[in-house]
Design a protein around this motif. Structure first.
Motif, PDB file in Angstrom:
ATOM      1  N   THR A   1     -14.313  25.129  -7.127  1.00  0.00           N
ATOM      2  CA  THR A   1     -14.143  26.391  -7.741  1.00  0.00           C
ATOM      3  C   THR A   1     -13.978  27.461  -6.812  1.00  0.00           C
ATOM      4  N   LEU A   2     -13.959  26.986  -5.432  1.00  0.00           N
ATOM      5  CA  LEU A   2     -13.576  27.957  -4.218  1.00  0.00           C
ATOM      6  C   LEU A   2     -12.602  27.419  -3.864  1.00  0.00           C
ATOM      7  N   THR A   3     -11.622  28.628  -3.289  1.00  0.00           N
ATOM      8  CA  THR A   3     -10.335  27.986  -2.821  1.00  0.00           C
ATOM      9  C   THR A   3     -10.061  28.090  -1.464  1.00  0.00           C
ATOM     10  N   GLU A   4     -11.177  28.488  -0.731  1.00  0.00           N
ATOM     11  CA  GLU A   4     -10.843  28.303   0.774  1.00  0.00           C
ATOM     12  C   GLU A   4     -11.469  27.114   1.307  1.00  0.00           C
ATOM     13  N   PRO A   5     -10.598  26.221   1.732  1.00  0.00           N
ATOM     14  CA  PRO A   5     -11.088  24.799   2.305  1.00  0.00           C
ATOM     15  C   PRO A   5     -11.525  24.855   3.677  1.00  0.00           C
ATOM     16  N   ILE A   6     -12.112  23.664   3.749  1.00  0.00           N
ATOM     17  CA  ILE A   6     -12.772  23.634   5.317  1.00  0.00           C
ATOM     18  C   ILE A   6     -11.753  23.110   6.167  1.00  0.00           C
TER      19      ILE A   6
ATOM     20  N   SER B   1     -29.337  33.986 -11.735  1.00  0.00           N
ATOM     21  CA  SER B   1     -28.403  33.045 -10.647  1.00  0.00           C
ATOM     22  C   SER B   1     -29.090  31.883 -10.231  1.00  0.00           C
ATOM     23  N   VAL B   2     -28.522  31.100  -9.783  1.00  0.00           N
ATOM     24  CA  VAL B   2     -29.211  29.998  -8.890  1.00  0.00           C
ATOM     25  C   VAL B   2     -29.684  30.101  -7.869  1.00  0.00           C
ATOM     26  N   GLY B   3     -29.553  31.329  -7.054  1.00  0.00           N
ATOM     27  CA  GLY B   3     -30.029  31.513  -5.835  1.00  0.00           C
ATOM     28  C   GLY B   3     -28.783  31.223  -4.801  1.00  0.00           C
ATOM     29  N   LEU B   4     -29.344  30.494  -3.776  1.00  0.00           N
ATOM     30  CA  LEU B   4     -28.486  30.079  -2.604  1.00  0.00           C
ATOM     31  C   LEU B   4     -27.817  28.775  -3.047  1.00  0.00           C
ATOM     32  N   CYS B   5     -26.546  28.703  -3.286  1.00  0.00           N
ATOM     33  CA  CYS B   5     -25.934  27.488  -3.582  1.00  0.00           C
ATOM     34  C   CYS B   5     -25.764  26.566  -2.602  1.00  0.00           C
ATOM     35  N   ALA B   6     -25.891  25.096  -2.764  1.00  0.00           N
ATOM     36  CA  ALA B   6     -25.861  24.176  -1.923  1.00  0.00           C
ATOM     37  C   ALA B   6     -24.431  23.517  -1.577  1.00  0.00           C
ATOM     38  N   ALA B   7     -23.623  24.080  -2.242  1.00  0.00           N
ATOM     39  CA  ALA B   7     -21.936  23.734  -2.038  1.00  0.00           C
ATOM     40  C   ALA B   7     -21.666  23.925  -0.574  1.00  0.00           C
ATOM     41  N   GLY B   8     -20.898  23.129  -0.016  1.00  0.00           N
ATOM     42  CA  GLY B   8     -20.891  23.381   1.316  1.00  0.00           C
ATOM     43  C   GLY B   8     -21.623  23.083   2.416  1.00  0.00           C
ATOM     44  N   SER B   9     -23.074  22.728   1.924  1.00  0.00           N
ATOM     45  CA  SER B   9     -24.023  22.438   2.943  1.00  0.00           C
ATOM     46  C   SER B   9     -24.189  20.919   2.506  1.00  0.00           C
ATOM     47  N   LEU B  10     -24.761  20.850   1.352  1.00  0.00           N
ATOM     48  CA  LEU B  10     -25.329  19.576   0.788  1.00  0.00           C
ATOM     49  C   LEU B  10     -24.594  18.833   0.002  1.00  0.00           C
ATOM     50  N   ALA B  11     -23.353  19.580  -0.459  1.00  0.00           N
ATOM     51  CA  ALA B  11     -22.357  18.769  -1.659  1.00  0.00           C
ATOM     52  C   ALA B  11     -20.963  19.556  -1.315  1.00  0.00           C
ATOM     53  N   GLY B  12     -20.022  18.528  -1.283  1.00  0.00           N
ATOM     54  CA  GLY B  12     -18.752  19.167  -1.278  1.00  0.00           C
ATOM     55  C   GLY B  12     -17.624  18.221  -2.118  1.00  0.00           C
ATOM     56  N   VAL B  13     -16.404  18.206  -1.582  1.00  0.00           N
ATOM     57  CA  VAL B  13     -15.310  17.854  -2.211  1.00  0.00           C
ATOM     58  C   VAL B  13     -14.309  17.369  -1.233  1.00  0.00           C
ATOM     59  N   ILE B  14     -13.743  16.252  -1.312  1.00  0.00           N
ATOM     60  CA  ILE B  14     -12.557  15.761  -0.645  1.00  0.00           C
ATOM     61  C   ILE B  14     -11.482  15.363  -1.603  1.00  0.00           C
ATOM     62  N   TYR B  15     -10.210  16.273  -1.692  1.00  0.00           N
ATOM     63  CA  TYR B  15      -9.278  15.940  -2.586  1.00  0.00           C
ATOM     64  C   TYR B  15      -8.219  14.842  -2.269  1.00  0.00           C
ATOM     65  N   SER B  16      -7.469  14.404  -3.238  1.00  0.00           N
ATOM     66  CA  SER B  16      -6.768  13.166  -2.943  1.00  0.00           C
ATOM     67  C   SER B  16      -5.771  13.088  -1.595  1.00  0.00           C
ATOM     68  N   ASP B  17      -5.472  14.358  -1.330  1.00  0.00           N
ATOM     69  CA  ASP B  17      -4.522  14.785  -0.219  1.00  0.00           C
ATOM     70  C   ASP B  17      -5.352  14.786   1.198  1.00  0.00           C
ATOM     71  N   GLY B  18      -6.715  14.716   0.993  1.00  0.00           N
ATOM     72  CA  GLY B  18      -7.339  14.833   2.291  1.00  0.00           C
ATOM     73  C   GLY B  18      -8.086  16.110   2.494  1.00  0.00           C
ATOM     74  N   THR B  19      -7.924  16.996   1.608  1.00  0.00           N
ATOM     75  CA  THR B  19      -8.414  18.442   1.795  1.00  0.00           C
ATOM     76  C   THR B  19     -10.026  18.395   1.529  1.00  0.00           C
ATOM     77  N   VAL B  20     -10.761  18.953   2.427  1.00  0.00           N
ATOM     78  CA  VAL B  20     -12.126  19.270   2.331  1.00  0.00           C
ATOM     79  C   VAL B  20     -12.573  20.368   1.675  1.00  0.00           C
ATOM     80  N   SER B  21     -13.118  20.731   0.715  1.00  0.00           N
ATOM     81  CA  SER B  21     -13.698  21.831   0.185  1.00  0.00           C
ATOM     82  C   SER B  21     -15.256  21.868  -0.044  1.00  0.00           C
ATOM     83  N   PRO B  22     -15.718  23.050  -0.081  1.00  0.00           N
ATOM     84  CA  PRO B  22     -17.006  23.113  -0.500  1.00  0.00           C
ATOM     85  C   PRO B  22     -17.429  22.807  -1.900  1.00  0.00           C
ATOM     86  N   CYS B  23     -16.513  23.168  -2.717  1.00  0.00           N
ATOM     87  CA  CYS B  23     -16.611  22.781  -4.294  1.00  0.00           C
ATOM     88  C   CYS B  23     -15.474  22.952  -4.854  1.00  0.00           C
TER      89      CYS B  23
END
Length: 367
Positions: free
Chosen positions: A294-299, A270-292
């Motif tokens: 593949t995860l469905t729980e948005p910020i 495994s990669v160990g502790l994932c940087a998604a949500g800390s150092l990397a993330g996503v903003i979708y076209s409708d403005g939803t902010v997400s850690p990555c």
């Protein structure tokens, strides 16, 4: 990499240094392997697409970006994509950025890319074109006849630009699925022939595909792809990343990333502790902010934070998401987030350095 280190980095930087920004939900193709499909969008996209003035305000809230991926859908479908890249380049102290594309409209993509390069000085920029198989297989996967021929024309158009702009790079990406995993050798030969001065990258289909029958990749087929890329790099058939002084380090990182993915697929690593949500993330076209992706729980939605990414990224909701990722020891094969996790984890630095030295030993073979 400890959880507290990731939290500290996140606080010090105010916002994430690695951002995937969906600027469009539309696409020219109808790919069988795509997770960003009609079903996903109906379930998750609840608001209107972000307007240019809203994107500008988001850029105002970002002090610095190490890397920006402008994606979709198809980013080149936006008529204001040049202006979008310009505002992020000028407002965020942008270090490097890229646009992945299906390559379906060669002239449009080349024209917009040229305008982007003319506008933003010498900030390293890359366009990655998807090649998913030989002509018949590619067109079936992409859902439109002629997609393969158009993608090859786009690569040729972009390579002409690469001769003019030293800070521009062109990559080939193949998304492996059950549809094309038996064509790895032929895809590699094609990628080496059409783009010998660049890099061939292989991603694994993820999420719920438009066609669920294509999901899943055989471990040995991915190993075959990894070895094919290793051989093409050492033989000089592929030169790897270019366009900036850290480019070959990215090629070295990609080699280690493939090794790690092989371990994840086999259940051994495994990669160990994932940087998604800390150092990397996503903003979708409708403005939803997400850690990555593949995860469905948005910020949350960035409009609820007055389009201030720093406020969203340092909110209690973001803290809960980060703790959830840490507690679950979340691990997947998502290449973008694996890249960030590898680069900030000292555990992998010796292996990346070894791969970089290996590339130096073989650079005399590069064309």
């Amino acid at each position: 990499m400890k959880e507290r280190s990731l939290r500290l980095f996140s606080r010090l930087m105010k916002t994430l240094p690695y951002l995937i920004l969906f600027v469009s939900s539309d696409c020219w193709n109808h790919c069988r392997h795509c997770w960003y499909n009609e079903k996903w969008k109906e379930r998750h996209l609840k608001d209107a697409p972000l307007r240019f003035d809203e994107l500008s305000k988001i850029a105002d809230s970002i002090p610095s970006l190490r890397f920006l991926s402008l994606t979709g859908g198809e980013a080149f479908l936006r008529d204001d994509i040049v202006e979008i890249t310009n505002l992020f380049a000028k407002k965020t102290k942008l270090h490097r950025y890229e646009i992945p594309s299906s390559g379906f409209e060669p002239e449009r993509i080349a024209s917009l890319t040229s305008a982007i390069l003319d506008s933003n000085g010498q900030i390293p920029f890359r366009v990655d074109i998807s090649i998913d198989g030989t002509e018949e297989t590619h067109d079936i996967i992409r859902g439109r006849k002629g997609s393969h021929e158009r993608a090859l024309r786009t690569v040729n158009e972009l390579l002409t630009l690469k001769k003019k702009y030293a800070w521009f790079d062109v990559g080939i990406i193949t998304t492996l699925s059950r549809s094309n995993q038996n064509e790895i050798g032929r895809i590699g030969e094609l990628a080496a022939r059409i783009n010998p001065g660049g890099e061939w990258m292989v991603n694994i289909t993820r999420g719920e595909a438009r066609d669920r029958d294509v999901e899943g990749v055989n471990l040995e087929r991915y190993r075959e792809a990894h070895l094919a890329i290793e051989e093409s790099t050492t033989s000089g058939r592929h030169a790897g990343h270019s366009g900036h002084r850290w480019a070959k380090w990215l090629s070295a990182k990609n080699a280690v990333r493939r090794e790690l993915i092989l371990g994840i697929l086999s259940g051994e690593k495994s990669v160990g502790l994932c940087a998604a949500g800390s150092l990397a993330g996503v903003i979708y076209s409708d403005g939803t902010v997400s850690p990555c992706e593949t995860l469905t729980e948005p910020i949350g939605n960035i409009r609820d934070y007055d389009l201030d990414l720093a406020a969203a990224w340092n909110s209690p909701a973001a803290g809960r998401v980060r703790r959830s990722i840490a507690d679950s020891r979340c691990s997947c094969t998502h290449e973008c987030f694996l890249s960030v996790s590898l680069l900030v984890n000292p555990r992998y630095w010796p292996r990346i350095a070894w791969q970089r030295a290996r590339l130096l030993r073989h650079r005399g073979n590069a064309r």
